[in-house]
Each structure stands twice: as structure tokens, then as C-alpha cells.
Design a protein around this motif. Structure first.
Motif, PDB file in Angstrom:
ATOM      1  N   LEU A 140       0.876  -1.172   0.000  1.00  0.00           N
ATOM      2  CA  LEU A 140       0.000   0.000   0.000  1.00  0.00           C
ATOM      3  C   LEU A 140       0.914   1.222   0.000  1.00  0.00           C
ATOM      4  CD1 LEU A 140      -2.711   1.467   0.308  1.00  0.00           C
ATOM      5  CD2 LEU A 140      -2.563   1.066   2.762  1.00  0.00           C
ATOM      6  N   ARG A 141       0.838   2.018  -1.076  1.00  0.00           N
ATOM      7  CA  ARG A 141       1.661   3.225  -1.180  1.00  0.00           C
ATOM      8  C   ARG A 141       0.794   4.425  -0.823  1.00  0.00           C
ATOM      9  NH1 ARG A 141       3.036   1.242  -6.597  1.00  0.00           N
ATOM     10  NH2 ARG A 141       2.299   3.254  -7.311  1.00  0.00           N
ATOM     11  N   VAL A 142       1.220   5.149   0.191  1.00  0.00           N
ATOM     12  CA  VAL A 142       0.448   6.269   0.735  1.00  0.00           C
ATOM     13  C   VAL A 142       1.154   7.580   0.420  1.00  0.00           C
ATOM     14  CG1 VAL A 142      -0.563   7.252   2.819  1.00  0.00           C
ATOM     15  CG2 VAL A 142      -0.272   4.778   2.635  1.00  0.00           C
ATOM     16  N   THR A 143       0.439   8.500  -0.222  1.00  0.00           N
ATOM     17  CA  THR A 143       0.953   9.844  -0.458  1.00  0.00           C
ATOM     18  C   THR A 143       0.235  10.777   0.494  1.00  0.00           C
ATOM     19  OG1 THR A 143       1.314   9.342  -2.779  1.00  0.00           O
ATOM     20  CG2 THR A 143       1.270  11.667  -2.182  1.00  0.00           C
ATOM     21  N   PHE A 144       0.988  11.677   1.119  1.00  0.00           N
ATOM     22  CA  PHE A 144       0.420  12.581   2.111  1.00  0.00           C
ATOM     23  C   PHE A 144       0.047  13.912   1.458  1.00  0.00           C
ATOM     24  CE2 PHE A 144       3.314   9.768   4.482  1.00  0.00           C
ATOM     25  CZ  PHE A 144       2.373   9.130   5.246  1.00  0.00           C
ATOM     26  N   ASP A 145      -1.201  14.322   1.666  1.00  0.00           N
ATOM     27  CA  ASP A 145      -1.731  15.583   1.162  1.00  0.00           C
ATOM     28  C   ASP A 145      -1.797  16.546   2.341  1.00  0.00           C
ATOM     29  OD1 ASP A 145      -2.975  17.540  -0.361  1.00  0.00           O
ATOM     30  OD2 ASP A 145      -4.959  16.626  -0.196  1.00  0.00           O
ATOM     31  N   ILE A 146      -0.797  17.411   2.442  1.00  0.00           N
ATOM     32  CA  ILE A 146      -0.700  18.328   3.583  1.00  0.00           C
ATOM     33  C   ILE A 146      -1.763  19.415   3.452  1.00  0.00           C
ATOM     34  CG2 ILE A 146       0.830  19.818   4.940  1.00  0.00           C
ATOM     35  CD1 ILE A 146       1.758  16.837   4.570  1.00  0.00           C
ATOM     36  N   LYS A 147      -2.571  19.568   4.506  1.00  0.00           N
ATOM     37  CA  LYS A 147      -3.649  20.562   4.527  1.00  0.00           C
ATOM     38  C   LYS A 147      -3.163  21.821   5.247  1.00  0.00           C
ATOM     39  CE  LYS A 147      -6.582  18.112   2.353  1.00  0.00           C
ATOM     40  NZ  LYS A 147      -6.840  18.469   0.967  1.00  0.00           N
ATOM     41  N   PHE A 148      -3.006  22.871   4.485  1.00  0.00           N
ATOM     42  CA  PHE A 148      -2.567  24.150   5.039  1.00  0.00           C
ATOM     43  C   PHE A 148      -3.780  24.950   5.509  1.00  0.00           C
ATOM     44  CE2 PHE A 148       0.997  22.839   2.594  1.00  0.00           C
ATOM     45  CZ  PHE A 148       2.109  23.431   3.171  1.00  0.00           C
ATOM     46  N   PRO A 149      -3.615  25.768   6.553  1.00  0.00           N
ATOM     47  CA  PRO A 149      -4.735  26.600   6.999  1.00  0.00           C
ATOM     48  C   PRO A 149      -5.057  27.647   5.930  1.00  0.00           C
ATOM     49  CG  PRO A 149      -2.742  27.124   8.241  1.00  0.00           C
ATOM     50  CD  PRO A 149      -2.421  25.947   7.375  1.00  0.00           C
ATOM     51  N   THR A 150      -6.308  28.047   5.873  1.00  0.00           N
ATOM     52  CA  THR A 150      -6.715  29.062   4.896  1.00  0.00           C
ATOM     53  C   THR A 150      -6.592  30.477   5.454  1.00  0.00           C
ATOM     54  OG1 THR A 150      -9.008  28.809   5.598  1.00  0.00           O
ATOM     55  CG2 THR A 150      -8.293  27.493   3.695  1.00  0.00           C
ATOM     56  N   HIS A 151      -6.447  30.589   6.773  1.00  0.00           N
ATOM     57  CA  HIS A 151      -6.311  31.912   7.389  1.00  0.00           C
ATOM     58  C   HIS A 151      -5.500  31.789   8.674  1.00  0.00           C
ATOM     59  CE1 HIS A 151      -7.244  35.965   8.667  1.00  0.00           C
ATOM     60  NE2 HIS A 151      -7.550  35.480   9.852  1.00  0.00           N
ATOM     61  N   LEU A 152      -4.628  32.764   8.917  1.00  0.00           N
ATOM     62  CA  LEU A 152      -3.879  32.851  10.176  1.00  0.00           C
ATOM     63  C   LEU A 152      -4.006  34.272  10.713  1.00  0.00           C
ATOM     64  CD1 LEU A 152      -0.549  31.039   9.192  1.00  0.00           C
ATOM     65  CD2 LEU A 152      -2.359  30.140  10.651  1.00  0.00           C
ATOM     66  N   SER A 153      -4.189  34.384  12.022  1.00  0.00           N
ATOM     67  CA  SER A 153      -4.220  35.711  12.643  1.00  0.00           C
ATOM     68  C   SER A 153      -2.795  36.271  12.682  1.00  0.00           C
ATOM     69  CB  SER A 153      -4.786  35.607  14.062  1.00  0.00           C
ATOM     70  OG  SER A 153      -3.865  34.917  14.899  1.00  0.00           O
ATOM     71  N   ASP A 154      -2.677  37.561  12.927  1.00  0.00           N
ATOM     72  CA  ASP A 154      -1.351  38.171  13.032  1.00  0.00           C
ATOM     73  C   ASP A 154      -0.544  37.527  14.146  1.00  0.00           C
ATOM     74  OD1 ASP A 154      -1.808  39.880  10.901  1.00  0.00           O
ATOM     75  OD2 ASP A 154      -2.529  41.532  12.167  1.00  0.00           O
ATOM     76  N   LYS A 155      -1.194  37.191  15.247  1.00  0.00           N
ATOM     77  CA  LYS A 155      -0.516  36.552  16.368  1.00  0.00           C
ATOM     78  C   LYS A 155       0.026  35.171  15.953  1.00  0.00           C
ATOM     79  CE  LYS A 155      -1.098  35.056  21.139  1.00  0.00           C
ATOM     80  NZ  LYS A 155      -1.981  34.938  22.283  1.00  0.00           N
ATOM     81  N   GLN A 156      -0.797  34.400  15.237  1.00  0.00           N
ATOM     82  CA  GLN A 156      -0.369  33.078  14.782  1.00  0.00           C
ATOM     83  C   GLN A 156       0.807  33.188  13.806  1.00  0.00           C
ATOM     84  OE1 GLN A 156      -4.281  31.950  13.360  1.00  0.00           O
ATOM     85  NE2 GLN A 156      -4.355  30.252  14.835  1.00  0.00           N
ATOM     86  N   LYS A 157       0.743  34.153  12.905  1.00  0.00           N
ATOM     87  CA  LYS A 157       1.844  34.358  11.969  1.00  0.00           C
ATOM     88  C   LYS A 157       3.143  34.667  12.717  1.00  0.00           C
ATOM     89  CE  LYS A 157      -1.123  36.125   8.289  1.00  0.00           C
ATOM     90  NZ  LYS A 157      -1.495  37.311   7.489  1.00  0.00           N
ATOM     91  N   GLY A 158       3.039  35.534  13.708  1.00  0.00           N
ATOM     92  CA  GLY A 158       4.223  35.900  14.493  1.00  0.00           C
ATOM     93  C   GLY A 158       4.799  34.692  15.226  1.00  0.00           C
ATOM     94  N   LEU A 159       3.926  33.883  15.826  1.00  0.00           N
ATOM     95  CA  LEU A 159       4.381  32.689  16.531  1.00  0.00           C
ATOM     96  C   LEU A 159       5.073  31.704  15.579  1.00  0.00           C
ATOM     97  CD1 LEU A 159       1.320  32.116  18.883  1.00  0.00           C
ATOM     98  CD2 LEU A 159       3.638  32.760  19.593  1.00  0.00           C
ATOM     99  N   LEU A 160       4.513  31.564  14.388  1.00  0.00           N
ATOM    100  CA  LEU A 160       5.131  30.660  13.397  1.00  0.00           C
ATOM    101  C   LEU A 160       6.480  31.197  12.947  1.00  0.00           C
ATOM    102  CD1 LEU A 160       2.119  29.566  11.182  1.00  0.00           C
ATOM    103  CD2 LEU A 160       3.624  28.088  12.498  1.00  0.00           C
ATOM    104  N   ARG A 161       6.571  32.491  12.684  1.00  0.00           N
ATOM    105  CA  ARG A 161       7.855  33.092  12.299  1.00  0.00           C
ATOM    106  C   ARG A 161       8.908  32.835  13.370  1.00  0.00           C
ATOM    107  NH1 ARG A 161       4.640  37.537  10.762  1.00  0.00           N
ATOM    108  NH2 ARG A 161       4.335  37.549   8.534  1.00  0.00           N
ATOM    109  N   ASP A 162       8.549  33.063  14.615  1.00  0.00           N
ATOM    110  CA  ASP A 162       9.495  32.864  15.719  1.00  0.00           C
ATOM    111  C   ASP A 162       9.914  31.396  15.828  1.00  0.00           C
ATOM    112  OD1 ASP A 162       9.293  35.563  16.295  1.00  0.00           O
ATOM    113  OD2 ASP A 162       7.903  35.286  17.981  1.00  0.00           O
ATOM    114  N   ALA A 163       8.974  30.494  15.670  1.00  0.00           N
ATOM    115  CA  ALA A 163       9.260  29.071  15.840  1.00  0.00           C
ATOM    116  C   ALA A 163      10.083  28.505  14.691  1.00  0.00           C
ATOM    117  CB  ALA A 163       7.945  28.290  15.974  1.00  0.00           C
ATOM    118  N   LEU A 164       9.893  29.030  13.482  1.00  0.00           N
ATOM    119  CA  LEU A 164      10.529  28.428  12.320  1.00  0.00           C
ATOM    120  C   LEU A 164      11.813  29.129  11.862  1.00  0.00           C
ATOM    121  CD1 LEU A 164       7.300  27.613  10.278  1.00  0.00           C
ATOM    122  CD2 LEU A 164       8.683  26.065  11.670  1.00  0.00           C
ATOM    123  N   GLN A 165      12.222  30.166  12.572  1.00  0.00           N
ATOM    124  CA  GLN A 165      13.468  30.845  12.180  1.00  0.00           C
ATOM    125  C   GLN A 165      14.669  30.185  12.777  1.00  0.00           C
ATOM    126  OE1 GLN A 165      12.979  34.985  13.078  1.00  0.00           O
ATOM    127  NE2 GLN A 165      11.893  35.346  11.178  1.00  0.00           N
TER     128      GLN A 165
END
Length: 115
Positions: free
Chosen positions: A90-115
Motif C-alpha cells: 500500500l503506497r500512501v501519499t500525504f496531502d498536507i492541509k494548510f490553513p486558509t487563514h492565520l491571525s497576526d498573532k499566529q503568523k508571528g508565533l510561526l515566524r518565531d518558531a521556524l526561524q
């Protein structure tokens, strides 16, 4: 039909495969695409993968996965007719589901976490 003095004709069987809701056949293997939330794709977790038997098998993700990444679950494909007890994969391909909207606070948290 066989009759004395005639050549027997061939019998032709035509098999039409019924499409499955989740799985597609490729030779002895089955392939499917499974949705994965972005947070699971980045941080790991368990993904439920459908099987031919109508059940779900848990696949554990421990490392981040990229969109289109794939995994193989051995022995969960089609039965191999000339090799009793053996199955394809069984070959499984992953379809990553991205959010359709992020608040400014969420964007800032992601920037900080991923830098």
C-alpha cells in the motif's frame, strides 16, 4: 461449443474493476492519498490509512513530512494470485492541509518558531 468436426472456440472473459472510494490499483500495489493537517506534518503524529479490508491502519509520523511525501505499508496491497499468502504493498501519499487563514498573532508565533 465443441462438436465433432469443428474447432472449439475461445471463451473471452472481460473483467471490469469497480473503483474504490479511497484506493487505486497499480499492479499488485494499492495507492491512496491521505490528508494530513499541517501541524501533524510538522510535528509528527498518527495518520489513519484505509486498507482494502475496509479497516484503517495507523501510520506514525515522527519526522516532518513535505507535501507529496510518500510511505509504503508492506503487505497491504492486492493479493498475488500466483503466490498464495503474499500481497502487494500500500503506497500512501500525504496531502498536507494548510490553513486558509492565520491571525497576526499566529503568523508571528510561526515566524518565531521556524526561524
Amino acid at each position: 461449443d465443441e462438436k465433432p468436426g469443428t474447432i472449439p472456440a475461445d471463451i473471452v472473459f472481460e473483467i471490469d474493476e469497480k473503483p474504490h472510494q479511497y484506493l487505486k490499483r497499480e499492479g499488485n500495489d494499492l495507492v491512496c492519498k491521505v490528508p494530513v493537517p499541517l501541524v501533524t506534518a510538522l510535528t509528527g503524529g498518527t495518520v489513519r490509512v484505509p486498507t482494502l479490508a475496509g479497516e484503517f491502519k495507523n501510520v506514525t509520523l515522527t519526522d516532518p513530512i513535505a507535501p507529496g511525501a510518500a510511505r509504503t505499508v508492506a503487505g497491504e496491497g492486492m493479493p498475488i494470485s500466483k503466490e498464495p499468502g503474499k500481497r502487494g504493498n500500500l503506497r500512501v501519499t500525504f496531502d498536507i492541509k494548510f490553513p486558509t487563514h492565520l491571525s497576526d498573532k499566529q503568523k508571528g508565533l510561526l515566524r518565531d518558531a521556524l526561524q
